[in-house]
Design an enzyme around this catalytic site. Structure first.
Site: not given
Ligand code: DQA
Length: 142
Positions: A10, A18, A74, A77, A100
Protein backbone atom coordinates in the site's frame (compact mmCIF):
# COMPACT_ATOMS: atom_id res chain seq x y z
CA UNK A 1 13.25 -16.77 -18.62
CA UNK A 2 14.08 -16.67 -14.92
CA UNK A 3 11.92 -14.05 -13.26
CA UNK A 4 12.12 -11.89 -10.13
CA UNK A 5 8.91 -10.32 -8.88
CA UNK A 6 9.13 -6.84 -7.37
CA UNK A 7 6.05 -6.71 -5.16
CA UNK A 8 4.89 -3.47 -3.56
CA UNK A 9 2.16 -2.95 -0.99
CA UNK A 10 0.00 0.00 0.00
CA UNK A 11 0.82 3.60 -0.86
CA UNK A 12 3.93 2.67 -2.82
CA UNK A 13 2.12 3.60 -6.04
CA UNK A 14 2.66 7.18 -4.81
CA UNK A 15 6.43 6.87 -4.69
CA UNK A 16 7.98 10.07 -6.03
CA UNK A 17 5.29 12.33 -4.60
CA UNK A 18 4.62 10.65 -1.25
CA UNK A 19 6.63 12.17 1.64
CA UNK A 20 9.72 12.75 -0.55
CA UNK A 21 11.79 13.71 2.50
CA UNK A 22 11.44 10.06 3.63
CA UNK A 23 11.01 8.11 0.41
CA UNK A 24 12.78 10.32 -2.16
CA UNK A 25 11.50 11.69 -5.44
CA UNK A 26 12.18 8.75 -7.76
CA UNK A 27 9.06 7.06 -9.11
CA UNK A 28 8.56 3.29 -9.10
CA UNK A 29 8.43 3.39 -12.93
CA UNK A 30 11.99 4.78 -12.87
CA UNK A 31 13.10 2.11 -10.37
CA UNK A 32 11.72 -0.70 -12.54
CA UNK A 33 13.18 0.76 -15.74
CA UNK A 34 16.59 0.98 -14.06
CA UNK A 35 16.39 -2.62 -12.82
CA UNK A 36 15.40 -3.90 -16.28
CA UNK A 37 18.36 -2.08 -17.82
CA UNK A 38 20.86 -3.34 -15.22
CA UNK A 39 19.70 -6.97 -15.15
CA UNK A 40 18.99 -7.75 -18.77
CA UNK A 41 19.41 -11.52 -18.39
CA UNK A 42 16.48 -11.76 -16.04
CA UNK A 43 12.81 -10.87 -16.29
CA UNK A 44 11.84 -8.17 -13.79
CA UNK A 45 8.10 -8.31 -13.15
CA UNK A 46 6.35 -5.62 -11.13
CA UNK A 47 3.08 -5.75 -9.20
CA UNK A 48 1.66 -3.23 -6.73
CA UNK A 49 -1.56 -3.28 -4.75
CA UNK A 50 -3.10 -1.31 -1.94
CA UNK A 51 -5.14 -4.39 -0.95
CA UNK A 52 -3.89 -7.09 1.41
CA UNK A 53 -5.78 -9.93 -0.31
CA UNK A 54 -4.43 -8.99 -3.75
CA UNK A 55 -0.87 -9.17 -2.39
CA UNK A 56 -1.62 -12.60 -0.90
CA UNK A 57 -3.14 -13.79 -4.19
CA UNK A 58 -0.03 -12.65 -6.06
CA UNK A 59 2.27 -14.46 -3.60
CA UNK A 60 0.19 -17.65 -4.11
CA UNK A 61 0.19 -17.21 -7.89
CA UNK A 62 3.99 -17.02 -8.28
CA UNK A 63 5.06 -18.80 -5.12
CA UNK A 64 5.07 -22.35 -6.59
CA UNK A 65 6.21 -21.41 -10.09
CA UNK A 66 9.79 -22.50 -10.71
CA UNK A 67 10.24 -19.71 -13.24
CA UNK A 68 10.42 -17.30 -10.26
CA UNK A 69 13.72 -17.25 -8.41
CA UNK A 70 12.60 -14.77 -5.75
CA UNK A 71 10.31 -11.99 -4.66
CA UNK A 72 11.60 -8.60 -3.50
CA UNK A 73 8.71 -7.50 -1.32
CA UNK A 74 8.03 -4.09 0.16
CA UNK A 75 4.84 -4.76 2.09
CA UNK A 76 4.58 -1.12 3.22
CA UNK A 77 2.59 -0.75 6.43
CA UNK A 78 1.32 -4.35 6.16
CA UNK A 79 4.85 -5.30 7.25
CA UNK A 80 3.90 -4.22 10.75
CA UNK A 81 0.38 -5.62 10.90
CA UNK A 82 -0.31 -8.55 8.59
CA UNK A 83 -0.12 -12.08 9.94
CA UNK A 84 -2.04 -13.15 6.82
CA UNK A 85 0.77 -11.94 4.57
CA UNK A 86 3.36 -13.62 6.81
CA UNK A 87 1.38 -16.87 6.50
CA UNK A 88 1.28 -16.52 2.70
CA UNK A 89 5.07 -16.10 2.57
CA UNK A 90 5.48 -19.17 4.82
CA UNK A 91 3.16 -21.19 2.60
CA UNK A 92 5.06 -20.77 -0.67
CA UNK A 93 8.36 -22.12 -1.99
CA UNK A 94 9.79 -19.05 -3.73
CA UNK A 95 12.14 -17.11 -1.40
CA UNK A 96 11.07 -13.64 -0.33
CA UNK A 97 13.37 -10.73 0.57
CA UNK A 98 11.80 -8.03 2.74
CA UNK A 99 12.53 -4.55 1.36
CA UNK A 100 12.15 -1.07 2.84
CA UNK A 101 13.17 2.20 1.31
CA UNK A 102 13.52 3.93 4.68
CA UNK A 103 15.41 2.66 7.70
CA UNK A 104 12.34 1.50 9.61
CA UNK A 105 14.45 0.99 12.76
CA UNK A 106 15.31 4.69 12.89
CA UNK A 107 11.61 5.65 12.76
CA UNK A 108 8.59 5.33 15.07
CA UNK A 109 8.55 2.31 17.40
CA UNK A 110 5.58 0.74 15.60
CA UNK A 111 7.76 0.39 12.49
CA UNK A 112 10.42 -1.55 14.42
CA UNK A 113 8.19 -4.63 14.44
CA UNK A 114 7.92 -6.71 11.31
CA UNK A 115 5.57 -9.69 11.19
CA UNK A 116 7.14 -10.81 7.94
CA UNK A 117 10.88 -10.72 8.83
CA UNK A 118 10.82 -14.17 10.49
CA UNK A 119 9.49 -15.78 7.30
CA UNK A 120 11.63 -13.87 4.82
CA UNK A 121 15.14 -14.98 3.94
CA UNK A 122 16.59 -11.53 4.57
CA UNK A 123 15.80 -7.87 5.10
CA UNK A 124 17.11 -4.82 3.23
CA UNK A 125 16.15 -1.46 4.66
CA UNK A 126 17.32 2.12 4.59
CA UNK A 127 19.09 2.46 1.25
CA UNK A 128 16.39 4.48 -0.46
CA UNK A 129 15.10 3.01 -3.71
CA UNK A 130 18.49 1.30 -4.08
CA UNK A 131 17.09 -1.23 -1.57
CA UNK A 132 15.26 -2.84 -4.52
CA UNK A 133 18.51 -3.30 -6.50
CA UNK A 134 20.22 -4.79 -3.45
CA UNK A 135 17.34 -7.23 -3.02
CA UNK A 136 17.54 -8.29 -6.68
CA UNK A 137 21.29 -8.88 -6.31
CA UNK A 138 20.68 -10.95 -3.16
CA UNK A 139 18.10 -13.07 -5.01
CA UNK A 140 20.46 -13.59 -7.95
CA UNK A 141 23.13 -14.85 -5.56
CA UNK A 142 20.88 -17.44 -3.85
C1 DQA B 1 8.19 1.28 4.06
C2 DQA B 1 8.21 1.51 5.56
C3 DQA B 1 6.85 1.25 6.17
O1 DQA B 1 6.87 1.47 7.57
C4 DQA B 1 5.83 2.18 5.56
O2 DQA B 1 4.54 1.90 6.08
C5 DQA B 1 5.83 2.14 4.07
C6 DQA B 1 7.10 2.09 3.37
C7 DQA B 1 9.53 1.64 3.39
O3 DQA B 1 9.71 1.26 2.24
O4 DQA B 1 10.36 2.32 4.00
O5 DQA B 1 4.78 2.23 3.44
O6 DQA B 1 7.96 -0.12 3.81
Amino acid sequence: MKTILILNGPNLNLLGTREPEIYGSTTMEDVIADLRERFDGIEIEYFQSNHEGDLIDKIHEVGFDRQYIGIAFNAGAYTHTSLAIADAISAVKVPVVEVHISNVHAREAIRHTSLISPVCCGVIAGFGVDSYRLAVEAIMNF
